[in-house]
Design an enzyme around this catalytic site. Sequence first.
Site, PDB file in Angstrom:
ATOM      1  CB  CYS A 225      -0.932  -0.004   1.208  1.00  0.00           C
ATOM      2  SG  CYS A 225      -1.981   1.459   1.307  1.00  0.00           S
TER       3      CYS A 225
ATOM      4  CB  CYS B 169      -0.576   2.465   3.976  1.00  0.00           C
ATOM      5  SG  CYS B 169      -2.169   1.834   3.437  1.00  0.00           S
ATOM      6  CG  ASP B 170       3.161   1.283   4.479  1.00  0.00           C
ATOM      7  OD1 ASP B 170       2.720   1.790   5.522  1.00  0.00           O
ATOM      8  OD2 ASP B 170       2.959   0.095   4.153  1.00  0.00           O
TER       9      ASP B 170
END
Length: 302
Positions: free
Chosen positions: A131, A134-135
Amino acid sequence: MYDVIIVGAGPAGLTAGIYASRGGLKTAIVEMGMPGGQAASTEKIENYPGFSDGIGGYELMNAFHQQASAFGAEFIFEQVQRLDLKGEVKKVETDAQTIEGRAVIIAAGSKPRPLGVPGEDTFHGRGVSYCATCDGAFFRGKKVVVVGGGDAALEEGIYLTKFADQVTIVHRRQGFRAAQIAVKRAQDNPKIKFELDAVVTEILGSDHVEGVRIKNVKSGEEKEIAIDGVFVYVGTEPNAQFLEGDLDVDERGYIKTDALLRTNLPGVYAAGDIRTTPLRQVATAVGDGALAAVEVEKYLAE
């Protein structure tokens, strides 16, 4: 007899549990593992509204869990084996019992399809991610590899150039499944380079990702690339092993719903990543869970 049985305790299922139990419905949430789903295993969530400094995934999901419990949702930690959804009374069969309810919300989520190469499991959360949203910010100023050739791989690769100094897209063919506009944008981005006709055969490192070994599928030549992170986009899979042929699903196995999250079966709803949806994030799952619970209330009232 429950008013509603929620299958899955990720962000969608927990939110549905909060809304349903707060609305006075007798609510059961069936979960095979730890509450929170994929979000609970995310080290830090920086794009969930209200937390300007970010929040740990486990911390956020634990708060969801406690809130659902406080409103009276009952948690049943068992693995669902099959669903019997066609009758007026819905039945959820676990490995230990059969649970009955008047409505069901399926919120079992999805999981990234893994590469299945050495080092992937070892470095999950330590440089291996599924992701970019997300990261990606954790890789500011670093070099990363994106594996895949679809829309997600190209779009997330472009997104990662906001943070990483260099993004290498590794794809097993010359052509891409992604939309041409995404391909063109990636090709025009000076931070992106390509390794085509190539596959990742191993992810390398000690405490964290330090490189990948890639192989040219035509020549058989192998080489190592020094990088700091690997983002895998070779598809996702719904957690739908317990579903049978009663529910309408798309070609990948995700549950089809209408705008009100109703499936083709009366009293059965789907929320979050397990349904056909253009975005799979905590924020969208929360919205789905709230809507599904409200729609269940209306269904039961009728």
